[in-house]
Write an enzyme that holds these catalytic residues in place. Structure first.
Site, mmCIF file in Angstrom:
data_model
loop_
_atom_site.group_PDB
_atom_site.id
_atom_site.type_symbol
_atom_site.label_atom_id
_atom_site.label_comp_id
_atom_site.label_asym_id
_atom_site.label_seq_id
_atom_site.Cartn_x
_atom_site.Cartn_y
_atom_site.Cartn_z
ATOM 1 N N ALA A 152 0.768 -1.212 -0.152
ATOM 2 C CA ALA A 152 -0.061 0.057 0.090
ATOM 3 C C ALA A 152 0.807 1.088 -0.235
ATOM 4 O O ALA A 152 1.930 1.253 0.561
ATOM 5 C CB ALA A 152 -0.950 0.001 1.297
ATOM 6 N N ASP A 153 0.227 2.257 -0.501
ATOM 7 C CA ASP A 153 0.969 3.743 -0.464
ATOM 8 C C ASP A 153 -0.249 4.437 -0.393
ATOM 9 O O ASP A 153 -1.150 4.780 -1.028
ATOM 10 C CB ASP A 153 1.856 3.751 -1.746
ATOM 11 C CG ASP A 153 3.082 5.034 -1.653
ATOM 12 O OD1 ASP A 153 3.717 5.180 -0.613
ATOM 13 O OD2 ASP A 153 2.791 5.869 -2.400
ATOM 14 N N THR A 154 0.306 5.625 0.560
ATOM 15 C CA THR A 154 -0.682 7.006 0.707
ATOM 16 C C THR A 154 -0.084 8.021 0.369
ATOM 17 O O THR A 154 0.864 8.128 0.544
ATOM 18 C CB THR A 154 -1.197 6.764 2.306
ATOM 19 O OG1 THR A 154 -1.867 5.550 2.496
ATOM 20 C CG2 THR A 154 -2.055 7.838 2.473
#
Length: 263
Positions: A89-91
């Site tokens: 995941a990346d935000t």
């Protein structure tokens, strides 16, 4: 004499050759970019957000690369099987279509928070799921990608508030320069969407995607598939409702019978 000039002397004969060959920095750190620039090494950032036509496509590609890199490292180990499920995941925080990632120093964090003060912004988390592709080679995989967006509104912040928060160092490892689960949560006056998404992982969406996707790991061995689990739950609920209706019918029949006896 500076350290950078010493490093330049060490590589004097090959700096130009390296630059001409093409050097890619596999990092988004502006500090690393600047250090290499000081010795005359021309580098390109591995993933430049400006090369994408939307922030969502950029964060999806960042998460995808994370997932694939880790997958390739894991499958190199011939002694162990690949994981049943790999999650990456990346935000990013987006304000007026500008991506705000992690601040690289306190002044950058102050600037970010000043921008967010009294405004609404979006938090986008991209998630990539990989599972083994059983019909292919050991290194092959199936994938599912999705991105969740949450709208966050900040209250009006004074410069003193922002400086005090930056001094806590909490902003330094957070996209957008704040953490909603920490002190930064006190700045948030409103939220539309998933709270966990702002923290960095859209929990409900993840569960929903797993149920829709039903990857191979949920179909193997003694485990039932998601659809079978849902069918079993529905059957149980139907049986419970049917039983309740039967008990209610018997109770009504008994009451009517008692009333007829007293009439």
């Amino acid at each position: 004499r500076s350290h950078s000039s010493g490093a330049t002397t060490m590589l004097a004969g090959c700096i130009s050759n390296l630059s001409e060959a093409g050097v890619v920095l596999a990092s988004k750190s502006p500090r690393r970019f600047e250090i290499l620039r000081q010795i005359g090494l021309k580098t390109k950032i591995a993933l430049d957000s400006n090369s994408f036509d939307s922030p969502k496509k950029y964060v999806l590609e960042t998460a995808r690369r994370k997932a694939v890199d880790v997958w390739q490292e894991v499958v190199k180990d011939k002694k162990s099987n690949p994981p049943g499920l790999l999650i990456a995941a990346d935000t990013v925080v987006i304000h007026k279509n500008v991506i705000l990632e992690k601040p690289h120093d306190p002044s950058h964090a102050f600037k970010m928070l000043k921008t967010l003060s009294g405004n609404s912004h979006e938090v986008v988390t991209a998630v990539v799921l990989l599972t083994p592709d059983r019909g292919e080679s050991a290194s092959s995989y199936q994938s599912r990608l999705f991105a969740e967006t949450t709208e966050v509104t900040f209250a009006e912040l004074t410069d003193d508030m922002i400086r005090a928060y930056v001094d806590t160092k909490e902003p330094m490892d957070k996209a957008g320069g704040y953490g909603i689960q920490g002190i930064g949560g006190s700045f948030v006056s409103g939220i539309k969407g998933c709270y966990y998404n702002v923290m960095g992982f859209p929990l409900h969406r993840f569960c929903a995607e797993i149920l829709k996707w039903s990857p191979p790991l949920l179909k193997e061995g003694k485990n039932t598939t998601c659809s079978e689990n849902k069918k079993a739950q529905d059957t149980q609920a139907l049986a419970e409702n049917s039983g309740a209706e039967t008990r209610m019918t018997r109770a009504l029949d008994s009451a009517e019978h008692a009333q007829s006896r007293h009439a």
